[in-house]
Design a protein around this motif. Structure first.
Motif, PDB file in Angstrom:
ATOM      1  N   TYR A  60       0.874  -1.168   0.000  1.00 32.34           N
ATOM      2  CA  TYR A  60       0.000   0.000   0.000  1.00 32.34           C
ATOM      3  C   TYR A  60       0.912   1.219   0.000  1.00 32.34           C
ATOM      4  O   TYR A  60       1.427   1.613   1.029  1.00 32.34           O
ATOM      5  N   SER A  61       1.164   1.772  -1.190  1.00 31.41           N
ATOM      6  CA  SER A  61       2.241   2.745  -1.314  1.00 31.41           C
ATOM      7  C   SER A  61       1.889   3.884  -2.259  1.00 31.41           C
ATOM      8  O   SER A  61       1.039   3.731  -3.140  1.00 31.41           O
ATOM      9  N   THR A  62       2.578   5.003  -2.081  1.00 35.63           N
ATOM     10  CA  THR A  62       2.435   6.119  -3.029  1.00 35.63           C
ATOM     11  C   THR A  62       3.284   5.864  -4.280  1.00 35.63           C
ATOM     12  O   THR A  62       3.105   6.505  -5.297  1.00 35.63           O
ATOM     13  N   SER A  63       4.220   4.925  -4.184  1.00 37.48           N
ATOM     14  CA  SER A  63       5.125   4.653  -5.295  1.00 37.48           C
ATOM     15  C   SER A  63       4.414   3.918  -6.431  1.00 37.48           C
ATOM     16  O   SER A  63       3.682   2.961  -6.196  1.00 37.48           O
ATOM     17  N   SER A  64       4.652   4.365  -7.650  1.00 38.66           N
ATOM     18  CA  SER A  64       4.162   3.596  -8.799  1.00 38.66           C
ATOM     19  C   SER A  64       5.360   3.165  -9.638  1.00 38.66           C
ATOM     20  O   SER A  64       5.242   2.883 -10.820  1.00 38.66           O
TER      21      SER A  64
ATOM     22  N   ILE B 262       7.112  -2.284  -7.860  1.00 42.83           N
ATOM     23  CA  ILE B 262       6.045  -3.237  -8.188  1.00 42.83           C
ATOM     24  C   ILE B 262       6.652  -4.608  -8.473  1.00 42.83           C
ATOM     25  O   ILE B 262       6.223  -5.623  -7.921  1.00 42.83           O
TER      26      ILE B 262
ATOM     27  N   TYR C  38      -0.673  -5.155  -5.154  1.00 44.30           N
ATOM     28  CA  TYR C  38      -0.002  -3.857  -5.032  1.00 44.30           C
ATOM     29  C   TYR C  38      -1.043  -2.774  -5.248  1.00 44.30           C
ATOM     30  O   TYR C  38      -1.695  -2.728  -6.295  1.00 44.30           O
TER      31      TYR C  38
ATOM     32  N   LYS D 171      -1.751   1.329  -5.233  1.00 47.19           N
ATOM     33  CA  LYS D 171      -1.243   2.694  -5.141  1.00 47.19           C
ATOM     34  C   LYS D 171      -2.219   3.481  -4.280  1.00 47.19           C
ATOM     35  O   LYS D 171      -3.424   3.417  -4.486  1.00 47.19           O
ATOM     36  N   LYS D 172      -1.685   4.181  -3.275  1.00 45.31           N
ATOM     37  CA  LYS D 172      -2.559   4.919  -2.354  1.00 45.31           C
ATOM     38  C   LYS D 172      -3.420   5.913  -3.134  1.00 45.31           C
ATOM     39  O   LYS D 172      -2.892   6.728  -3.884  1.00 45.31           O
TER      40      LYS D 172
ATOM     41  N   LEU E 146      -1.130  -5.791  -9.788  1.00 46.31           N
ATOM     42  CA  LEU E 146      -1.276  -4.341  -9.643  1.00 46.31           C
ATOM     43  C   LEU E 146      -2.767  -4.014  -9.641  1.00 46.31           C
ATOM     44  O   LEU E 146      -3.462  -4.229 -10.627  1.00 46.31           O
TER      45      LEU E 146
ATOM     46  N   ARG F 281      -5.989  -1.926  -9.863  1.00 48.89           N
ATOM     47  CA  ARG F 281      -6.454  -0.684 -10.478  1.00 48.89           C
ATOM     48  C   ARG F 281      -7.963  -0.595 -10.332  1.00 48.89           C
ATOM     49  O   ARG F 281      -8.651  -1.590 -10.444  1.00 48.89           O
TER      50      ARG F 281
END
Length: 148
Positions: free
Chosen positions: A90-94, A99, A110, A112-113, A145, A147
């Motif tokens: 759970y991350s701001t990183s894309s 990933i 994965y 994305k926050k 990932l 979405r």
């Protein structure tokens, strides 16, 4: 799913993110118990206690001080008692590297926050409603990932 109690852990060093996540969990009409940790070492210390009820799902931020999310993920997957717990990054990183690394190290999903509360609610609800046996048996990079 409403009969089952979902035991959830969140490790995130950002106080605002922890607060929003906790609020979202409370706002969802699901039976959950949330344990919140300020960094990865706190989470790992808790998971290694002998008589705890293990979480069904761990939300793990990647960029944390003391012990980051990737270090926690590797430790969780190496521990026979913890290896089957579902882990959501759970991350701001894309970043493709983040990933790829977390996929190869055994994370289940994965995320994305999200940048607003309604999206956060939607993401958490969808992830909690996943049929994890089915999801993990068909895991590939496309399903990894998450979405909206």
């Amino acid at each position: 799913m409403n009969e089952l109690l979902l035991n959830i852990a969140l490790a995130d060093d950002d106080e605002d993110d922890r607060m929003l996540f906790s609020e979202a969990i409370e706002d969802l009409d699901m039976r959950t118990k949330l344990s919140v940790f300020n960094h990865g070492q706190e989470l790992m210390d808790y998971l290694n206690l002998p008589n705890i009820v293990l979480p069904n799902l761990i939300f793990l931020d990647l960029n944390m001080p003391i012990k980051n999310g990737k270090q926690c993920l590797v430790e969780i997957r190496k521990n026979p008692r913890l290896k089957d717990v579902c882990v959501a990054i759970y991350s701001t990183s894309s970043s493709e590297k983040d990933i790829e690394d977390t996929f190869l190290n055994g994370a289940n999903i994965y995320i994305k926050k999200p940048n607003n509360y309604s999206k956060l609610l939607e993401v958490i609800e969808k992830v909690l409603q996943l049929n994890w046996q089915y999801h993990t048996s068909n895991l590939n990079k496309e399903t990894f990932l998450f979405r909206l």
